[in-house]
Design an enzyme around this catalytic site. Structure first.
Site, PDB file in Angstrom:
ATOM      1  N   GLN A 204       0.847  -1.026  -0.293  1.00 20.71           N
ATOM      2  CA  GLN A 204      -0.145  -0.079  -0.224  1.00 20.71           C
ATOM      3  C   GLN A 204       0.892   1.299  -0.488  1.00 20.71           C
ATOM      4  O   GLN A 204       0.103   2.117  -0.173  1.00 20.71           O
ATOM      5  CB  GLN A 204      -0.915  -0.383   1.457  1.00 20.71           C
ATOM      6  CG  GLN A 204      -2.105  -1.176   0.965  1.00 20.71           C
ATOM      7  CD  GLN A 204      -3.217  -1.353   0.095  1.00 20.71           C
ATOM      8  OE1 GLN A 204      -3.157  -0.084  -0.380  1.00 20.71           O
ATOM      9  NE2 GLN A 204      -3.616  -2.156   0.119  1.00 20.71           N
ATOM     10  N   LYS A 227      -1.766  -3.176  -7.645  1.00 17.69           N
ATOM     11  CA  LYS A 227      -2.088  -1.937  -6.788  1.00 17.69           C
ATOM     12  C   LYS A 227      -1.586   0.008  -7.167  1.00 17.69           C
ATOM     13  O   LYS A 227      -1.945   0.838  -7.164  1.00 17.69           O
ATOM     14  CB  LYS A 227      -1.679  -1.678  -5.563  1.00 17.69           C
ATOM     15  CG  LYS A 227      -2.261  -2.856  -5.284  1.00 17.69           C
ATOM     16  CD  LYS A 227      -2.350  -3.478  -3.706  1.00 17.69           C
ATOM     17  CE  LYS A 227      -2.839  -4.755  -3.188  1.00 17.69           C
ATOM     18  NZ  LYS A 227      -3.869  -4.598  -2.782  1.00 17.69           N
ATOM     19  N   CYS A 367      -8.833  -8.519   4.575  1.00 19.06           N
ATOM     20  CA  CYS A 367      -8.261  -9.691   4.960  1.00 19.06           C
ATOM     21  C   CYS A 367      -7.307  -9.021   6.120  1.00 19.06           C
ATOM     22  O   CYS A 367      -5.407  -9.683   5.798  1.00 19.06           O
ATOM     23  CB  CYS A 367      -6.820  -9.851   4.069  1.00 19.06           C
ATOM     24  SG  CYS A 367      -8.233 -10.432   1.685  1.00 19.06           S
TER      25      CYS A 367
END
Ligand code: 7TS
Length: 417
Positions: A204, A227, A367
């Protein structure tokens, strides 16, 4: 919005953003799950198959040479994105595989019975399960550092979790639920003082923050292409210079050997040692195009833009009656992932209702089940931003949430944002 980034202009580069969903313009706020792809990435995939398709690292013919060069060029771009050298970057399938690679290729040889692996309670399952499996194989134990009331890593709790048996500290750089950014340099200093290695899950952070992996003081940094505007099926693992050469391979097969005899083999030098079999060549090359795109915009500009969106979302959602926000309020301590729950409405229902207005947000445990238990919730909703999101999309989300509240019969007065 941010002077350095014109989201309205960037949106034109992403074909999918022109579509409608359920009769409304798509408002895509699920970027922490996966981002949309710019035309340059989609074109790179087609260009490779239309003009260069060949297997890499083994052919002498022109196509094989070109494909190999394009693949290796992408490795250089992935390395540059995190301030590293190409030879220290291994391509994998995703961040999950990068972490599993470390658990197997590094962990199996170095972690033994009674040793400890320190995680945080806000890890994604990808940075929990491989360590549970390693502990199962070796007899090691897992220990967890906690978070404070705002959802920031509790450094005192981390200090208490690290001990003389700690072999590895594995932390997320940015929580996919809370948005909290981990002060990795401090974590790494603590781990080093105890003689432990450090793995950073950058799934992230690499898409949203400027990252200098070597400067973080970590040993491993894992991330995923999909991502960060790239295709699915490609991830990367960076290791501190020299470390990969000390590790045995994770998978055996073609490409990763120096010499194969009937009974035994010797290994190629890294990074090839860790890339057994034919990789996702087209995907890696298209990842290179995604990295070019991010570089063109500039990670400082991406970060600044997302900080503005996050501030706006936090302000708007905190004024929306019945909304509970999870994660730090201070936008300097977090990234563009905003999790919330709406009183009296199940997150799945909330997602379904806002989807009818074209708004894509995630609902579920993300998750991160241990974190959900810690927060005392079964699930949350989550809006997550990237460079092509606009402030007006947050307004659409907030209006859609008002609709949810009407449907659930709890119309409450909300101060106009
Ligand atoms: N680590 C973090 C912090 C993540 O957010 C994710 C994916 C992963 C690891 C795994 O990445 P992968 O590419 O290997 O699957 N997170 C999410 C999410 O938040 N919603 O969908 C996937």
């Amino acid at each position: 919005m941010s002077a350095a980034l014109d989201a309205a202009r960037l949106r034109a580069d992403f074909p999918i953003l022109a579509r409608e969903v359920n009769g409304h313009p798509l408002v895509y706020l699920d970027n922490a799950a996966t981002t949309q792809k710019p035309r340059a990435v989609i074109d790179a995939l087609a260009h490779y198959y239309e003009t260069q398709n060949a297997n890499i690292h083994r052919g002498i013919h022109a196509l094989a040479v070109e494909a190999t060069e394009a693949y290796e060029e992408a490795r250089g771009k992935a390395a540059r994105h995190i301030g590293a050298r190409a030879e220290d970057v291994v391509f994998t399938r995703n961040a999950t595989e990068s972490i599993n690679l470390v658990a197997r290729a590094w962990g199996d040889a170095r972690v033994g019975e009674g040793d400890e692996i320190v995680l945080t309670i806000m890890e994604h399952h990808s940075n929990i399960v491989p360590w549970q499996q390693l502990a199962g194989r070796t007899g090691a134990r897992l220990r967890y550092a906690g978070i404070d009331a705002e959802g920031r890593l509790d450094l005192d709790s981390l200090r208490a979790a690290i001990g003389p048996r700690t072999k590895l500290v594995a932390v997320t750089h940015m929580s996919n639920v809370l948005g909290s950014v981990t002060p990795v340099a401090e974590v790494a200093a603590m781990a080093r003082a105890a003689g432990a290695a450090v793995l950073v899950d950058g799934a992230q952070s690499a898409p949203h923050l400027p990252v200098d992996a070597p400067a973080l003081g970590c040993d491993f940094f894992a991330f995923s292409a999909h991502k960060m505007l790239g295709p699915t099926g490609v991830g990367a693992l960076w290791a501190r210079p020299g470390l990969l050469a000390e590790m045995d391979p994770f998978l055996g097969g073609g490409e990763m050997i120096a010499l194969v005899r009937e009974e035994e083999s010797t290994w190629a030098e890294p990074p090839n040692r860790f890339e057994a079999g034919t990789p996702n060549i087209a995907g890696v090359i298209a990842f290179g195009a995604a990295l070019d795109y991010l570089r063109g915009v500039g990670m400082e500009a991406v970060h600044a833009h997302e900080r503005e969106l996050t501030a706006r979302a936090i302000e708007a959602l905190s004024r929306t009656g019945g909304v509970t926000l999870h994660g730090p309020r201070d936008v300097e301590a977090r990234g563009g992932v905003v999790s919330f729950t709406l009183e009296g409405a199940h997150p799945h229902d909330v997602s379904t209702i806002v989807d009818a207005r074209g708004v894509a947000i995630r609902a579920g445990h993300h998750c991160a089940q241990p974190l959900m238990r810690h927060l005392g919730v079964a699930a949350t909703n989550r809006a997550s931003f990237t460079l092509y999101n606009e402030a007006s999309e947050i307004d659409v989300l907030v209006e859609a949430l008002d609709e949810v509240k009407r449907i659930f019969g709890r119309v409450e007065s909300r101060t106009a944002v």
